[in-house]
Design a protein around this motif. Structure first.
Motif, PDB file in Angstrom:
ATOM      1  N   GLY A  63     -69.072  38.817 -48.157  1.00  0.00           N
ATOM      2  CA  GLY A  63     -70.171  38.754 -49.333  1.00  0.00           C
ATOM      3  C   GLY A  63     -69.289  38.762 -50.899  1.00  0.00           C
ATOM      4  N   THR A  64     -68.148  39.278 -50.582  1.00  0.00           N
ATOM      5  CA  THR A  64     -67.365  39.778 -51.866  1.00  0.00           C
ATOM      6  C   THR A  64     -66.090  39.019 -52.378  1.00  0.00           C
ATOM      7  N   GLY A  65     -65.548  38.275 -51.467  1.00  0.00           N
ATOM      8  CA  GLY A  65     -64.391  37.706 -51.868  1.00  0.00           C
ATOM      9  C   GLY A  65     -63.455  38.567 -52.029  1.00  0.00           C
ATOM     10  N   ARG A  66     -63.221  39.992 -51.561  1.00  0.00           N
ATOM     11  CA  ARG A  66     -62.515  41.382 -52.021  1.00  0.00           C
ATOM     12  C   ARG A  66     -61.496  41.129 -50.571  1.00  0.00           C
ATOM     13  N   VAL A  67     -60.135  41.065 -50.798  1.00  0.00           N
ATOM     14  CA  VAL A  67     -59.174  41.210 -49.785  1.00  0.00           C
ATOM     15  C   VAL A  67     -58.634  42.652 -49.704  1.00  0.00           C
ATOM     16  N   ALA A  68     -58.415  43.163 -48.719  1.00  0.00           N
ATOM     17  CA  ALA A  68     -57.844  44.715 -48.621  1.00  0.00           C
ATOM     18  C   ALA A  68     -57.122  44.617 -47.284  1.00  0.00           C
ATOM     19  N   HIS A  69     -55.944  45.378 -47.474  1.00  0.00           N
ATOM     20  CA  HIS A  69     -54.889  45.683 -46.451  1.00  0.00           C
ATOM     21  C   HIS A  69     -54.327  44.257 -46.035  1.00  0.00           C
ATOM     22  N   ALA A  70     -53.817  43.443 -46.988  1.00  0.00           N
ATOM     23  CA  ALA A  70     -53.079  42.229 -46.604  1.00  0.00           C
ATOM     24  C   ALA A  70     -51.596  42.850 -46.744  1.00  0.00           C
ATOM     25  N   VAL A  71     -50.929  43.497 -45.613  1.00  0.00           N
ATOM     26  CA  VAL A  71     -49.727  43.929 -45.667  1.00  0.00           C
ATOM     27  C   VAL A  71     -48.514  42.989 -46.076  1.00  0.00           C
ATOM     28  N   GLU A  90     -55.343  45.651 -52.383  1.00  0.00           N
ATOM     29  CA  GLU A  90     -56.855  45.397 -52.503  1.00  0.00           C
ATOM     30  C   GLU A  90     -56.735  44.121 -53.632  1.00  0.00           C
ATOM     31  N   LEU A  91     -57.639  43.369 -53.557  1.00  0.00           N
ATOM     32  CA  LEU A  91     -57.601  42.218 -54.684  1.00  0.00           C
ATOM     33  C   LEU A  91     -58.801  41.561 -54.470  1.00  0.00           C
ATOM     34  N   GLU A  92     -59.587  41.358 -55.927  1.00  0.00           N
ATOM     35  CA  GLU A  92     -60.865  40.738 -55.867  1.00  0.00           C
ATOM     36  C   GLU A  92     -60.555  39.297 -56.292  1.00  0.00           C
ATOM     37  N   LEU A  93     -59.920  38.744 -55.052  1.00  0.00           N
ATOM     38  CA  LEU A  93     -59.332  37.341 -55.177  1.00  0.00           C
ATOM     39  C   LEU A  93     -60.393  36.428 -55.352  1.00  0.00           C
ATOM     40  N   GLY A  94     -61.694  36.232 -54.681  1.00  0.00           N
ATOM     41  CA  GLY A  94     -62.701  35.276 -55.021  1.00  0.00           C
ATOM     42  C   GLY A  94     -63.089  35.250 -56.284  1.00  0.00           C
ATOM     43  N   SER A  95     -63.293  36.386 -57.379  1.00  0.00           N
ATOM     44  CA  SER A  95     -63.968  36.441 -58.532  1.00  0.00           C
ATOM     45  C   SER A  95     -62.540  36.066 -59.313  1.00  0.00           C
ATOM     46  N   ILE A  96     -61.618  36.398 -59.168  1.00  0.00           N
ATOM     47  CA  ILE A  96     -60.395  36.094 -59.961  1.00  0.00           C
ATOM     48  C   ILE A  96     -60.366  34.511 -59.915  1.00  0.00           C
ATOM     49  N   LEU A  97     -59.932  33.842 -58.823  1.00  0.00           N
ATOM     50  CA  LEU A  97     -59.854  32.472 -58.550  1.00  0.00           C
ATOM     51  C   LEU A  97     -61.153  31.608 -59.150  1.00  0.00           C
ATOM     52  N   GLU A  98     -62.308  32.018 -58.979  1.00  0.00           N
ATOM     53  CA  GLU A  98     -63.440  31.512 -59.832  1.00  0.00           C
ATOM     54  C   GLU A  98     -62.931  31.548 -61.095  1.00  0.00           C
TER      55      GLU A  98
END
Length: 303
Positions: A74-82, A88-96
């Motif tokens: 529900g957030t679009g937040r990515v964590a621990h993509a090693v 940590e990255l708020e990928l959904g909101s940034i791309l929107e």
């Protein structure tokens, strides 16, 4: 039209599809490392799709992203993509904000499961077992992705099948991933080849005893994951994807041999007909990118 992006550690696979998943255009880009580069790669992929189709970006109904790591539902937040050097990255909101269209973010294996369902005409319950650097699964029931209460449904790679086995990166011992993940198998084999698991299979075919033992162990690890998926969700089909499936039938034969061996000593396991449930994703099929696009179809925002 909807866009799907499969953002991997080395490449990003991007597709534009119709609302029912029919492929309109596909392209690939090298994925940058780090949060800013990941965002820029995604934006560039969408821009190139819009150029190729001669439509503005805002004409896309949605953009779906499949990416490694933990996705907070529900957030679009990515964590621990090693593998992407992203903590940590708020990928959904940034791309929107960059693209001006709704964006949905999902774990890459779960997205691939949905794509496999669509491209392979799934029915009932399908499990997509990803055998890559790690091991994980995505589960789709009647066309709907099952995430679980916290998004970790399908993490079969971290089920311990041998409490006295090798130490796993998660801290447990004897996880499926220690036996069947490309990273663990490659480390155990060693060697100097760019593709150590392929080298291992070649040496096993030539009669190398250590290679034969490691190949058999890989088969037993994958077979354990298949049994787990069958006994927990009773999947009608178990589709194998991920980097190791580049071995094609050579991999499938080893896994089926391990499944047959487990059935020999158990009438119960034999009754499950596990060998008949397993198949490979067709080579080169864009299941993860198409699945990401379909995830976007089912959500109104990054969820």
């Amino acid at each position: 039209m909807r866009v799907g992006l499969d953002i991997g550690g080395t490449k990003t696979d991007a597709v534009a599809v119709t609302d029912d998943g029919a492929l309109l255009h596909r392209l690939r880009l090298v994925t940058g490392s780090g949060p800013e580069a990941v965002v820029d790669t995604a934006v560039e992929a969408v821009r190139r799709l819009s150029t190729a189709l001669a439509v503005p970006i805002t004409s896309f109904a949605s953009v779906g992203v499949g990416i490694p790591g933990l996705i907070v539902p529900g957030t679009g937040r990515v964590a621990h993509a090693v593998n992407l050097d992203v903590e940590e990255l708020e990928l959904g909101s940034i791309l929107e904000s960059r693209l001006g269209v709704p964006v949905t973010v999902e774990n890459d294996v779960k997205a691939a499961a949905l794509g496999a369902w669509q491209l392979l005409d799934g029915s009932g319950t399908m499990a997509y077992l990803n055998l890559g650097t790690g091991v994980a699964a995505g589960i789709v029931r009647d066309g709907v992705l099952w995430r679980g209460s916290s998004g970790i449904a399908g993490e079969v790679g971290h089920l311990s099948v041998d409490p006295l086995g090798d130490r796993c990166s998660c801290g447990q011992r004897g996880c499926v991933e220690t036996m069947a993940a490309g990273g663990a198998v490659g480390t155990a084999w060693g060697g100097t080849a760019a593709l150590p698991v392929l080298e291992l299979f070649d040496h096993a075919d030539a009669g190398d005893a250590r290679a034969i033992a490691l190949r058999k162990r890989l088969g037993h690890g994958a077979a354990a994951a298949i049994r787990i998926l069958t006994l927990t969700v009773d999947a009608d089909d178990i589709v194998l994807g991920g980097g190791l499936t580049a071995l094609g039938e050579r991999l499938l034969v080893v896994i089926r041999e391990a499944l047959a061996e487990s059935a020999t000593g158990s009438r119960f396991v034999a009754s499950l007909q596990l060998e008949q449930r397993v198949r490979l994703v067709p080579s080169g099929s864009p299941v993860a990118a198409v699945g990401a696009a379909l995830v976007g179809r089912g959500e109104s925002s990054h969820g």
